[in-house]
Structures are given as C-alpha cells and as structure tokens.
Design a protein around this motif. Structure first.
Motif, PDB file in Angstrom:
ATOM      1  N   MET A 195       0.868  -1.164   0.000  1.00 44.50           N
ATOM      2  CA  MET A 195       0.000   0.000   0.000  1.00 44.50           C
ATOM      3  C   MET A 195       0.909   1.218   0.000  1.00 44.50           C
ATOM      4  SD  MET A 195      -3.196   0.589  -0.244  1.00 44.50           S
ATOM      5  CE  MET A 195      -3.874  -0.979   0.229  1.00 44.50           C
ATOM      6  N   LEU A 196       0.700   2.097  -0.961  1.00 47.04           N
ATOM      7  CA  LEU A 196       1.534   3.287  -1.104  1.00 47.04           C
ATOM      8  C   LEU A 196       0.660   4.525  -1.197  1.00 47.04           C
ATOM      9  CD1 LEU A 196       2.758   0.973  -3.401  1.00 47.04           C
ATOM     10  CD2 LEU A 196       4.674   2.405  -2.811  1.00 47.04           C
ATOM     11  N   PHE A 197       1.226   5.637  -0.777  1.00 46.14           N
ATOM     12  CA  PHE A 197       0.581   6.927  -0.951  1.00 46.14           C
ATOM     13  C   PHE A 197       1.491   7.764  -1.825  1.00 46.14           C
ATOM     14  CE2 PHE A 197      -1.277   5.199   2.850  1.00 46.14           C
ATOM     15  CZ  PHE A 197      -2.620   5.503   2.696  1.00 46.14           C
ATOM     16  N   ALA A 198       0.946   8.249  -2.931  1.00 44.04           N
ATOM     17  CA  ALA A 198       1.696   9.087  -3.860  1.00 44.04           C
ATOM     18  C   ALA A 198       1.178  10.514  -3.728  1.00 44.04           C
ATOM     19  CB  ALA A 198       1.523   8.581  -5.286  1.00 44.04           C
ATOM     20  N   TYR A 199       2.083  11.429  -3.439  1.00 39.23           N
ATOM     21  CA  TYR A 199       1.736  12.841  -3.281  1.00 39.23           C
ATOM     22  C   TYR A 199       2.190  13.576  -4.534  1.00 39.23           C
ATOM     23  CZ  TYR A 199       1.202  11.315   1.513  1.00 39.23           C
ATOM     24  OH  TYR A 199       0.822  10.635   2.630  1.00 39.23           O
ATOM     25  N   CYS A 204      -8.280   8.996  -4.312  1.00 35.54           N
ATOM     26  CA  CYS A 204      -7.627  10.210  -4.777  1.00 35.54           C
ATOM     27  C   CYS A 204      -8.220  11.382  -4.004  1.00 35.54           C
ATOM     28  CB  CYS A 204      -7.848  10.396  -6.279  1.00 35.54           C
ATOM     29  SG  CYS A 204      -7.137  11.910  -6.947  1.00 35.54           S
ATOM     30  N   HIS A 205      -7.349  12.198  -3.412  1.00 34.81           N
ATOM     31  CA  HIS A 205      -7.790  13.333  -2.592  1.00 34.81           C
ATOM     32  C   HIS A 205      -7.020  14.583  -2.998  1.00 34.81           C
ATOM     33  CE1 HIS A 205      -9.697  10.545   0.313  1.00 34.81           C
ATOM     34  NE2 HIS A 205      -8.680   9.756  -0.013  1.00 34.81           N
ATOM     35  N   THR A 206      -7.699  15.744  -2.984  1.00 29.85           N
ATOM     36  CA  THR A 206      -6.984  17.005  -3.128  1.00 29.85           C
ATOM     37  C   THR A 206      -6.497  17.420  -1.755  1.00 29.85           C
ATOM     38  OG1 THR A 206      -9.018  18.302  -2.895  1.00 29.85           O
ATOM     39  CG2 THR A 206      -8.313  17.760  -5.133  1.00 29.85           C
ATOM     40  N   ILE A 247      -2.288  16.674  -4.665  1.00 34.40           N
ATOM     41  CA  ILE A 247      -3.100  15.454  -4.794  1.00 34.40           C
ATOM     42  C   ILE A 247      -2.440  14.339  -4.001  1.00 34.40           C
ATOM     43  CG2 ILE A 247      -3.913  13.662  -6.418  1.00 34.40           C
ATOM     44  CD1 ILE A 247      -5.333  16.213  -7.024  1.00 34.40           C
ATOM     45  N   MET A 248      -3.261  13.498  -3.348  1.00 34.05           N
ATOM     46  CA  MET A 248      -2.763  12.289  -2.703  1.00 34.05           C
ATOM     47  C   MET A 248      -3.503  11.097  -3.305  1.00 34.05           C
ATOM     48  SD  MET A 248      -2.786  11.053   1.280  1.00 34.05           S
ATOM     49  CE  MET A 248      -4.537  10.725   1.339  1.00 34.05           C
ATOM     50  N   LEU A 249      -2.737  10.136  -3.774  1.00 36.10           N
ATOM     51  CA  LEU A 249      -3.292   8.897  -4.315  1.00 36.10           C
ATOM     52  C   LEU A 249      -2.968   7.746  -3.367  1.00 36.10           C
ATOM     53  CD1 LEU A 249      -2.022   9.140  -8.016  1.00 36.10           C
ATOM     54  CD2 LEU A 249      -4.214   9.934  -7.100  1.00 36.10           C
ATOM     55  N   LYS A 250      -3.940   6.888  -3.152  1.00 28.98           N
ATOM     56  CA  LYS A 250      -3.692   5.638  -2.428  1.00 28.98           C
ATOM     57  C   LYS A 250      -3.618   4.553  -3.503  1.00 28.98           C
ATOM     58  CE  LYS A 250      -5.666   2.688   1.183  1.00 28.98           C
ATOM     59  NZ  LYS A 250      -6.818   2.538   2.090  1.00 28.98           N
ATOM     60  N   VAL A 251      -2.469   3.877  -3.557  1.00 31.09           N
ATOM     61  CA  VAL A 251      -2.188   2.931  -4.634  1.00 31.09           C
ATOM     62  C   VAL A 251      -1.869   1.569  -4.042  1.00 31.09           C
ATOM     63  CG1 VAL A 251      -0.658   2.438  -6.595  1.00 31.09           C
ATOM     64  CG2 VAL A 251      -1.267   4.815  -6.058  1.00 31.09           C
ATOM     65  N   ILE A 252      -2.384   0.522  -4.671  1.00 27.60           N
ATOM     66  CA  ILE A 252      -2.030  -0.849  -4.296  1.00 27.60           C
ATOM     67  C   ILE A 252      -1.093  -1.386  -5.378  1.00 27.60           C
ATOM     68  CG2 ILE A 252      -4.060  -1.876  -5.416  1.00 27.60           C
ATOM     69  CD1 ILE A 252      -4.108  -3.895  -3.058  1.00 27.60           C
ATOM     70  N   ALA A 253      -0.001  -2.014  -4.945  1.00 27.10           N
ATOM     71  CA  ALA A 253       1.019  -2.484  -5.890  1.00 27.10           C
ATOM     72  C   ALA A 253       1.503  -3.870  -5.489  1.00 27.10           C
ATOM     73  CB  ALA A 253       2.192  -1.506  -5.901  1.00 27.10           C
ATOM     74  N   PRO A 254       1.771  -4.735  -6.463  1.00 25.18           N
ATOM     75  CA  PRO A 254       2.281  -6.065  -6.126  1.00 25.18           C
ATOM     76  C   PRO A 254       3.746  -6.069  -5.700  1.00 25.18           C
ATOM     77  CG  PRO A 254       1.990  -5.847  -8.499  1.00 25.18           C
ATOM     78  CD  PRO A 254       1.453  -4.598  -7.884  1.00 25.18           C
ATOM     79  N   SER A 255       4.518  -5.067  -6.129  1.00 21.68           N
ATOM     80  CA  SER A 255       5.942  -5.021  -5.770  1.00 21.68           C
ATOM     81  C   SER A 255       6.470  -3.611  -5.991  1.00 21.68           C
ATOM     82  CB  SER A 255       6.752  -6.003  -6.626  1.00 21.68           C
ATOM     83  OG  SER A 255       6.801  -5.537  -7.968  1.00 21.68           O
ATOM     84  N   MET A 256       7.656  -3.339  -5.463  1.00 25.27           N
ATOM     85  CA  MET A 256       8.293  -2.039  -5.673  1.00 25.27           C
ATOM     86  C   MET A 256       8.726  -1.880  -7.134  1.00 25.27           C
ATOM     87  SD  MET A 256       8.000  -0.137  -3.101  1.00 25.27           S
ATOM     88  CE  MET A 256       9.078   1.186  -3.599  1.00 25.27           C
ATOM     89  N   ASP A 257       9.174  -2.959  -7.762  1.00 25.45           N
ATOM     90  CA  ASP A 257       9.538  -2.879  -9.185  1.00 25.45           C
ATOM     91  C   ASP A 257       8.326  -2.478 -10.017  1.00 25.45           C
ATOM     92  OD1 ASP A 257      12.194  -3.551  -8.771  1.00 25.45           O
ATOM     93  OD2 ASP A 257      11.861  -5.695  -9.140  1.00 25.45           O
ATOM     94  N   TRP A 258       7.203  -3.116  -9.727  1.00 24.39           N
ATOM     95  CA  TRP A 258       5.969  -2.776 -10.442  1.00 24.39           C
ATOM     96  C   TRP A 258       5.616  -1.314 -10.208  1.00 24.39           C
ATOM     97  CZ3 TRP A 258       1.383  -0.604  -9.223  1.00 24.39           C
ATOM     98  CH2 TRP A 258       0.361  -0.689 -10.172  1.00 24.39           C
ATOM     99  N   ASP A 303       5.606  16.647 -10.165  1.00 26.33           N
ATOM    100  CA  ASP A 303       6.471  16.042  -9.152  1.00 26.33           C
ATOM    101  C   ASP A 303       5.666  15.003  -8.388  1.00 26.33           C
ATOM    102  OD1 ASP A 303       8.843  15.727  -7.593  1.00 26.33           O
ATOM    103  OD2 ASP A 303       7.955  16.956  -6.007  1.00 26.33           O
ATOM    104  N   ILE A 304       6.369  13.995  -7.922  1.00 23.79           N
ATOM    105  CA  ILE A 304       5.721  12.939  -7.134  1.00 23.79           C
ATOM    106  C   ILE A 304       6.623  12.568  -5.973  1.00 23.79           C
ATOM    107  CG2 ILE A 304       6.629  11.187  -8.691  1.00 23.79           C
ATOM    108  CD1 ILE A 304       4.245   9.434  -7.966  1.00 23.79           C
ATOM    109  N   GLN A 305       6.004  12.363  -4.828  1.00 24.57           N
ATOM    110  CA  GLN A 305       6.705  11.861  -3.651  1.00 24.57           C
ATOM    111  C   GLN A 305       5.869  10.693  -3.140  1.00 24.57           C
ATOM    112  OE1 GLN A 305       6.853  14.594  -0.374  1.00 24.57           O
ATOM    113  NE2 GLN A 305       8.379  13.398   0.721  1.00 24.57           N
ATOM    114  N   SER A 306       6.489   9.572  -2.877  1.00 29.65           N
ATOM    115  CA  SER A 306       5.754   8.376  -2.459  1.00 29.65           C
ATOM    116  C   SER A 306       6.128   7.950  -1.057  1.00 29.65           C
ATOM    117  CB  SER A 306       6.020   7.213  -3.417  1.00 29.65           C
ATOM    118  OG  SER A 306       5.555   7.511  -4.703  1.00 29.65           O
ATOM    119  N   THR A 307       5.161   7.377  -0.380  1.00 31.97           N
ATOM    120  CA  THR A 307       5.366   6.789   0.935  1.00 31.97           C
ATOM    121  C   THR A 307       4.835   5.363   0.873  1.00 31.97           C
ATOM    122  OG1 THR A 307       5.046   8.929   2.008  1.00 31.97           O
ATOM    123  CG2 THR A 307       4.803   6.973   3.392  1.00 31.97           C
ATOM    124  N   VAL A 308       5.659   4.417   1.315  1.00 35.51           N
ATOM    125  CA  VAL A 308       5.260   3.007   1.363  1.00 35.51           C
ATOM    126  C   VAL A 308       4.881   2.677   2.796  1.00 35.51           C
ATOM    127  CG1 VAL A 308       5.985   0.626   0.933  1.00 35.51           C
ATOM    128  CG2 VAL A 308       6.917   2.485  -0.460  1.00 35.51           C
TER     129      VAL A 308
END
Length: 162
Positions: A70-74, A101-103, A110-121, A138-143
């Motif tokens: 579960m990741l959050f992309a800002y 997706c939230h403003t 913007i903040m996105l909540k993203v589900i990912a199978p792996s960090m490579d993906w 620009d993007i900043q991610s938090t895992v």
C-alpha cells in the motif's frame, strides 16, 4: 425522512449494523435493531433513497491475492484547463490500482492511495502512469510497512437522533 431531517435512533442503529455486515437479511437486521421486518425494510429503503447508503459491496482481503504493498503518492500539479482536469479525473477513475484520490492543502496538491504487487511494479507504474497524468510535475511516495487499522465504517456515535 428527508436529507435535512435528523436520523432517528433506529435509523442510526440500522446504519451501524449494515456497516458491520451488509449481508444481513432484513429479518436479522430487524431483530438486531428492535423492529419487525416490514418497518425495518421500509426504513432501509428510505435510507438508500435519501442517499445515506451509497452502495453495498464485499470487502476483499488483499493479502489473499498475493503480495501487495500500500503506497501513498503525493503529486505536485500545474494549473490545468477544464479539459485537462477532466482527462486527469477520467484517468484516475479508470486506473484500478488507484484506490483513492484526494486534493490537499499544502505543498502537494493530490494524494493517491495505490495498491502495488511489488516495488519494481510501482516504479514502472510511476513512469508509465502517474507521471503521464495531465499536469503532474512532481511525485513523492510513501510506502506503508504495516496496516494497523483499516475500516470503511463511518462513526455514528456523535450523530444526533430525533
């Protein structure tokens, strides 16, 4: 009952019960809230018609489908035209890995909540999807490491009943 009218204590109990288990039969729901089946069904229908209940879904355990992060992309955005904003929203809506997706107020827009199978993906997803969205500069991610709490239930304790 209208949207402006306060909910009754029975309405609130119905909403609490179906947030915990929307698969309850009307009979079981009526028993839990202290009504007979027909009045309970009518109240439930009014709550749906008045928009208190948006839908009923099954919540799946993401861990049963393999490894998932579960990741959050800002995102930092440029100013968008109306057409580009509509395209941005359409692409957010049609990308299933973007769960929310939230403003935002503050440094990021913007903040996105993203589900990912792996960090490579996820790295490929950033370059192939997120950075190609209109206006993203620009993007900043938090895992997340561990999910300590996850709920879809809205707290109804403080809702005033008539």
């Amino acid at each position: 009952m209208s949207a402006q009218e306060p909910l009754s204590s029975i309405d609130i109990r119905i909403l609490e019960q179906i947030q915990n288990d929307s698969s309850l039969s009307t009979s079981d729901l009526a028993d839990r809230v202290g009504l007979s089946q027909s009045p309970c069904w009518r109240r439930l229908q009014r709550l749906k018609e008045d928009g208190y209940i948006k839908g009923q879904v099954a919540l799946l355990d993401r861990h049963k489908f393999g490894g998932s992060l579960m990741l959050f992309a800002y995102l930092k955005m440029t100013t968008l035209t109306d057409d580009k904003r509509a395209e941005f929203l359409r692409r957010i809506e049609t990308t299933p890995e973007i769960l929310e997706c939230h403003t935002l107020f503050g440094e990021k827009d913007i903040m996105l909540k993203v589900i990912a199978p792996s960090m490579d993906w996820y790295q490929k997803f950033i370059f192939n999807v997120i950075l190609k969205l209109p206006g993203v500069v620009d993007i900043q991610s938090t895992v997340t490491l561990t999910e300590l709490k996850s709920t879809t239930a809205i707290p109804l304790r403080g809702v005033r009943a008539i």
